[in-house]
Scaffold this motif. Structure first.
Motif, PDB file in Angstrom:
ATOM      1  N   ARG A   1       3.222   2.042  -1.653  1.00 12.65           N
ATOM      2  CA  ARG A   1       3.601   2.495  -2.993  1.00 12.65           C
ATOM      3  C   ARG A   1       2.652   3.575  -3.495  1.00 12.65           C
ATOM      4  O   ARG A   1       3.002   4.365  -4.379  1.00 12.65           O
ATOM      5  CB  ARG A   1       3.578   1.316  -3.965  1.00 12.65           C
ATOM      6  CG  ARG A   1       4.554   0.195  -3.610  1.00 12.65           C
ATOM      7  CD  ARG A   1       4.368  -0.993  -4.540  1.00 12.65           C
ATOM      8  NE  ARG A   1       5.239  -2.109  -4.181  1.00 12.65           N
ATOM      9  CZ  ARG A   1       5.207  -3.309  -4.784  1.00 12.65           C
ATOM     10  NH1 ARG A   1       4.340  -3.519  -5.774  1.00 12.65           N
ATOM     11  NH2 ARG A   1       6.020  -4.262  -4.400  1.00 12.65           N
ATOM     12  N   ASP A   2       1.412   3.588  -2.951  1.00 17.01           N
ATOM     13  CA  ASP A   2       0.379   4.517  -3.427  1.00 17.01           C
ATOM     14  C   ASP A   2       0.025   5.596  -2.414  1.00 17.01           C
ATOM     15  O   ASP A   2      -0.215   6.743  -2.776  1.00 17.01           O
ATOM     16  CB  ASP A   2      -0.912   3.757  -3.767  1.00 17.01           C
ATOM     17  CG  ASP A   2      -0.684   2.615  -4.733  1.00 17.01           C
ATOM     18  OD1 ASP A   2       0.165   2.778  -5.626  1.00 17.01           O
ATOM     19  OD2 ASP A   2      -1.338   1.576  -4.583  1.00 17.01           O
ATOM     20  N   VAL A   3      -0.067   5.203  -1.129  1.00 21.77           N
ATOM     21  CA  VAL A   3      -0.572   6.122  -0.112  1.00 21.77           C
ATOM     22  C   VAL A   3       0.238   5.972   1.171  1.00 21.77           C
ATOM     23  O   VAL A   3       0.794   4.898   1.434  1.00 21.77           O
ATOM     24  CB  VAL A   3      -2.066   5.845   0.211  1.00 21.77           C
ATOM     25  CG1 VAL A   3      -2.942   6.141  -0.987  1.00 21.77           C
ATOM     26  CG2 VAL A   3      -2.261   4.409   0.675  1.00 21.77           C
TER      27      VAL A   3
ATOM     28  N   GLU B   1      -5.611  -4.385  -2.123  1.00 24.36           N
ATOM     29  CA  GLU B   1      -6.655  -3.965  -3.076  1.00 24.36           C
ATOM     30  C   GLU B   1      -7.968  -3.672  -2.355  1.00 24.36           C
ATOM     31  O   GLU B   1      -8.691  -2.732  -2.718  1.00 24.36           O
ATOM     32  CB  GLU B   1      -6.856  -5.057  -4.131  1.00 24.36           C
ATOM     33  CG  GLU B   1      -5.692  -5.170  -5.113  1.00 24.36           C
ATOM     34  CD  GLU B   1      -5.832  -6.366  -6.031  1.00 24.36           C
ATOM     35  OE1 GLU B   1      -6.737  -7.222  -5.781  1.00 24.36           O
ATOM     36  OE2 GLU B   1      -5.042  -6.473  -6.992  1.00 24.36           O
TER      37      GLU B   1
ATOM     38  N   LEU C   1       0.820  -1.216   0.000  1.00 27.36           N
ATOM     39  CA  LEU C   1       0.000   0.000   0.000  1.00 27.36           C
ATOM     40  C   LEU C   1       0.852   1.263   0.000  1.00 27.36           C
ATOM     41  O   LEU C   1       0.452   2.286  -0.566  1.00 27.36           O
ATOM     42  CB  LEU C   1      -0.933   0.007   1.219  1.00 27.36           C
ATOM     43  CG  LEU C   1      -2.178  -0.864   1.114  1.00 27.36           C
ATOM     44  CD1 LEU C   1      -2.802  -1.070   2.495  1.00 27.36           C
ATOM     45  CD2 LEU C   1      -3.195  -0.217   0.172  1.00 27.36           C
TER      46      LEU C   1
ATOM     47  N   ARG D   1      -7.739  -0.295  -0.707  1.00 26.73           N
ATOM     48  CA  ARG D   1      -7.903   0.753  -1.729  1.00 26.73           C
ATOM     49  C   ARG D   1      -9.368   0.906  -2.116  1.00 26.73           C
ATOM     50  O   ARG D   1      -9.858   2.026  -2.351  1.00 26.73           O
ATOM     51  CB  ARG D   1      -7.067   0.417  -2.968  1.00 26.73           C
ATOM     52  CG  ARG D   1      -5.559   0.454  -2.751  1.00 26.73           C
ATOM     53  CD  ARG D   1      -4.816   0.319  -4.067  1.00 26.73           C
ATOM     54  NE  ARG D   1      -3.382   0.171  -3.876  1.00 26.73           N
ATOM     55  CZ  ARG D   1      -2.721  -0.981  -3.941  1.00 26.73           C
ATOM     56  NH1 ARG D   1      -3.386  -2.101  -4.221  1.00 26.73           N
ATOM     57  NH2 ARG D   1      -1.421  -1.028  -3.756  1.00 26.73           N
TER      58      ARG D   1
END
Length: 404
Positions: A228-230, A343, A226, A346
């Motif tokens: 990597r995105d947020v 996922e 996670l 997200r």
């Protein structure tokens, strides 16, 4: 020979902030309140809330460098306490560690034996002590002692239908088994709607045993994905020994230094409930292993999260589906997949309304089907049906009905 009272013996620490101690308190409160007194024999734990009314607590020692020696010490303490006492009406045990010597002498010690099967060491021990996994002789001894307890028990209790099926496969007649799921104190785990998603780190919570069979490693890897995105903060809460804590921190690696993971000791129930409300998602990443698929369980951490209102991401296993429906009470994902966990988190961030719906429905589900009051009433009813026991307290009957 005359008989007296109920003895509840458990090779667990009491009191303690662990799920086992919570379960013990709920059960001894019900039995002591309904049938007029109970003797609780357990490993002396931390200072805390006194035993419930009607329960006489006798703390026992369990000293030794390993589990087997600790169990032998505990058995010696039990034998010393029992010496010279009358035969009990009912003895209620939670494992073979206290149950086997009692089952062998059942006729001398008690009229009725209750075996509460939350776990079986022939399946679980290898996860706590990996060195014994290849010890075939020890495994045979464990299975033999389990078989004696299963054979001698007049009543077997378990929190999971999966466990009940395993007991039947071991030769236990279905009529001797009662399934009583775990519960939640909904007055302690109060409800709050999910936190609004905002421009801050997503806070994830994993609580419980820090072992592979509970899936803590999958929670850590999902956190890593996670990030990597947020921004993410994963809070790990549970009891750890010194060596176990060191291994856990090694597993977290750079995540600790970067402020993405924090490790907390086990918390009292009230503090754990408050922590739920401070998090965005609770993770219940049970892996697909024999402990979860064959032996079975009733995940208390899942019930507590649903009661608190915090959205849940959990493994799609039969023991989870017995408690939560996918998309209704929790998001159920492919077991053993950190990617699937990430996922799902997200998806909750992208659709806040989904989390709100699951939060409301999860709380209602717990209030209806998974309170400790409901479990207590089922326990007392099982004693009445199996042994013809009569409640000595009309006050308990009225208060139990009100709580259920």
């Amino acid at each position: 020979m005359s008989s007296f009272g109920i003895i509840y013996a458990s090779f667990d620490r009491f009191p303690a902030p662990k799920g086992a101690a919570v379960h013990i308190r709920a059960f001894v409160e019900a039995l002591g309140g309904a049938f007029g007194g109970l003797d609780l024999l357990a490993i002396g734990g931390e200072a805390g809330e006194p035993p419930p009314e009607g329960v006489r607590f006798h703390p026992m020692r369990a000293q030794g460098p390993d589990l087997i020696q600790q169990a032998m010490c505990f058995r010696g303490e039990l034998a010393a306490w029992w010496r010279g006492r009358e035969r009990a009406s009912v003895v209620h045990v939670r494992s073979i560690f206290e149950g086997y010597p009692i089952a062998r002498r059942k006729e001398q010690l008690t009229r009725h034996l209750v075996f509460e099967v939350n776990g079986l060491p022939s399946i679980e021990l290898k996860y706590h002590a990996p060195a014994v996994a290849e010890d075939d002789e020890l495994l045979r001894k464990l299975v033999a002692q389990e078989d004696v307890c299963l054979e001698k028990a007049d009543l077997l209790l378990t929190p999971s239908a999966v466990t009940a099926r395993h007991l039947e496969s071991r030769g236990v007649a279905p009529g001797r088994i009662r399934v009583i799921p775990n519960g939640v104190d909904t007055g302690l785990f109060t409800y709050q709607p999910p936190r609004p998603w905002a421009e801050r780190p997503v806070r994830l919570l994993y609580s419980g045993t820090m072992t592979s069979w509970q899936g803590v490693h999958h929670a850590i890897e999902a956190c890593r994905l996670l990030r990597r995105d947020v921004p993410v903060l994963l809070t790990l809460v549970g009891p750890t020994r010194r060596e176990q804590r060191r291994e856990l921190l090694d597993l977290c690696g750079e995540l600790v230094g970067e402020g993405a993971v924090e490790v907390l000791d086990a918390l009292p129930q009230a503090e754990l409930a408050r922590l739920h409300h401070a998090c965005d998602v609770v993770l219940v990443p049970l892996p697909p292993n024999d402990r979860n698929l064959v032996q079975g369980c009733c995940p208390l951490k899942l019930l507590e999260a649903m009661a608190s209102g915090t959205p849940v991401v959990a493994s799609d296993l039969p023991v989870v589906r017995a408690v939560a429906e996918h998309g209704v009470h929790a998001l159920l994902v492919r077991p053993g997949s950190p990617k699937a966990i990430a996922e799902a988190v997200r998806a909750l961030k992208a659709d806040p309304a989904l989390g709100v719906r699951m939060s409301e429905q999860g709380r209602a589900h717990v209030e209806r089907d998974f309170t400790w009051a409901r479990a207590q009433e089922s326990l007392v009813a099982a004693y009445e049906e199996a042994f013809g026991m009569v409640r000595s307290s009309t006050r308990w009957s009225a208060s139990a009905s009100a709580r259920a």
